[in-house]
Design a protein around this motif. Sequence first.
Motif, short mmCIF file in Angstrom:
data_model
loop_
_atom_site.label_atom_id
_atom_site.label_comp_id
_atom_site.label_asym_id
_atom_site.label_seq_id
_atom_site.Cartn_x
_atom_site.Cartn_y
_atom_site.Cartn_z
N THR A 1 -70.94 16.54 20.98
CA THR A 1 -69.70 17.22 20.59
C THR A 1 -68.52 16.27 20.83
N ILE A 2 -67.64 16.22 19.87
CA ILE A 2 -66.46 15.35 19.93
C ILE A 2 -65.22 16.22 20.15
N LEU B 1 -64.05 8.19 9.48
CA LEU B 1 -63.56 6.82 9.68
C LEU B 1 -63.09 6.61 11.11
N LYS B 2 -62.32 7.56 11.61
CA LYS B 2 -61.80 7.46 12.99
C LYS B 2 -62.96 7.43 13.98
N HIS B 3 -63.98 8.25 13.76
CA HIS B 3 -65.15 8.26 14.65
C HIS B 3 -65.89 6.92 14.57
N ARG B 4 -66.05 6.42 13.35
CA ARG B 4 -66.75 5.14 13.16
C ARG B 4 -66.02 4.01 13.90
N LYS B 5 -64.70 3.97 13.78
CA LYS B 5 -63.92 2.93 14.46
C LYS B 5 -63.98 3.10 15.97
N CYS B 6 -64.09 4.35 16.43
CA CYS B 6 -64.24 4.59 17.86
C CYS B 6 -65.57 4.03 18.35
N ILE B 7 -66.61 4.20 17.56
CA ILE B 7 -67.93 3.65 17.93
C ILE B 7 -67.89 2.12 17.90
N GLN C 1 -67.74 11.15 26.93
CA GLN C 1 -67.14 12.19 26.09
C GLN C 1 -66.20 11.48 25.11
N THR C 2 -66.36 11.78 23.85
CA THR C 2 -65.55 11.15 22.83
C THR C 2 -64.35 12.02 22.50
N LEU C 3 -63.17 11.43 22.62
CA LEU C 3 -61.92 12.09 22.25
C LEU C 3 -61.25 11.24 21.17
N LEU C 4 -60.90 11.87 20.06
CA LEU C 4 -60.20 11.18 18.98
C LEU C 4 -58.79 11.73 18.90
N LEU C 5 -57.82 10.83 18.81
CA LEU C 5 -56.41 11.22 18.81
C LEU C 5 -55.80 11.03 17.42
N TRP C 6 -55.14 12.05 16.92
CA TRP C 6 -54.43 12.01 15.63
C TRP C 6 -52.95 12.22 15.90
N HIS C 7 -52.11 11.36 15.38
CA HIS C 7 -50.66 11.55 15.51
C HIS C 7 -50.05 12.00 14.18
N TYR D 1 -57.62 4.99 16.74
CA TYR D 1 -57.53 4.16 15.54
C TYR D 1 -56.65 4.87 14.51
N ASP D 2 -55.72 4.15 13.94
CA ASP D 2 -54.80 4.71 12.95
C ASP D 2 -55.45 4.68 11.57
N VAL D 3 -55.76 5.86 11.03
CA VAL D 3 -56.48 5.94 9.76
C VAL D 3 -55.70 5.37 8.59
N ARG D 4 -54.38 5.21 8.74
CA ARG D 4 -53.59 4.64 7.65
C ARG D 4 -53.92 3.18 7.42
#
Length: 183
Positions: free
Chosen positions: A113-114, A162-168, A137-143, A175-178
Amino acid sequence: MAETHIYQNRIRRLGWNELRQLWEGIARRDTPDWASGKAFEYLILRAFELDGAEISWPYRVEIFGEEVEQIDGAIYCEGLSCLVESKDFSDKKIDIAPIAKLRNQLLRRPGNTIGVIFSRTGFTEAARILAQFSFPQTLLLWHGEEISYALEQQTFSALLKLKHRKCIELALPDYDVRLRDIL
């Protein structure tokens, strides 16, 4: 949670154009039909729903009749299962408290679970560092700028992947998806 159904019915009438208008209203602090923070919370879930994700609307978790958690929602897409935390502060960035809270919630969930935290105003440096040290524990941050970008692109699920992949690959929870259009 009667208000959940009211907000859910209200947001499900909105398509992409209306979500972008609501996003502009959130930025201006002009969402008179919504309690504080609720427009942002439901906008995020509706955007994922419009993009084909399966979602769970905000809910509470009880143990022996006592409420132990309030969850802002869950997202299932692109093979990912995510707990959602949404924060819409008017003038400050998210500090470590929501990061620590979500990390503890993840400790009670299956290991895959993320946690995904959405913040219109971004995160403090300490919060970003804590998110990086929360593994396994994986936490992804979106601004907010990423949310604006995702609304324009009408693609939240692929950007989450994409954000999860870059986290891995890079161990970057923020990671900024832009950057995908730049690199």
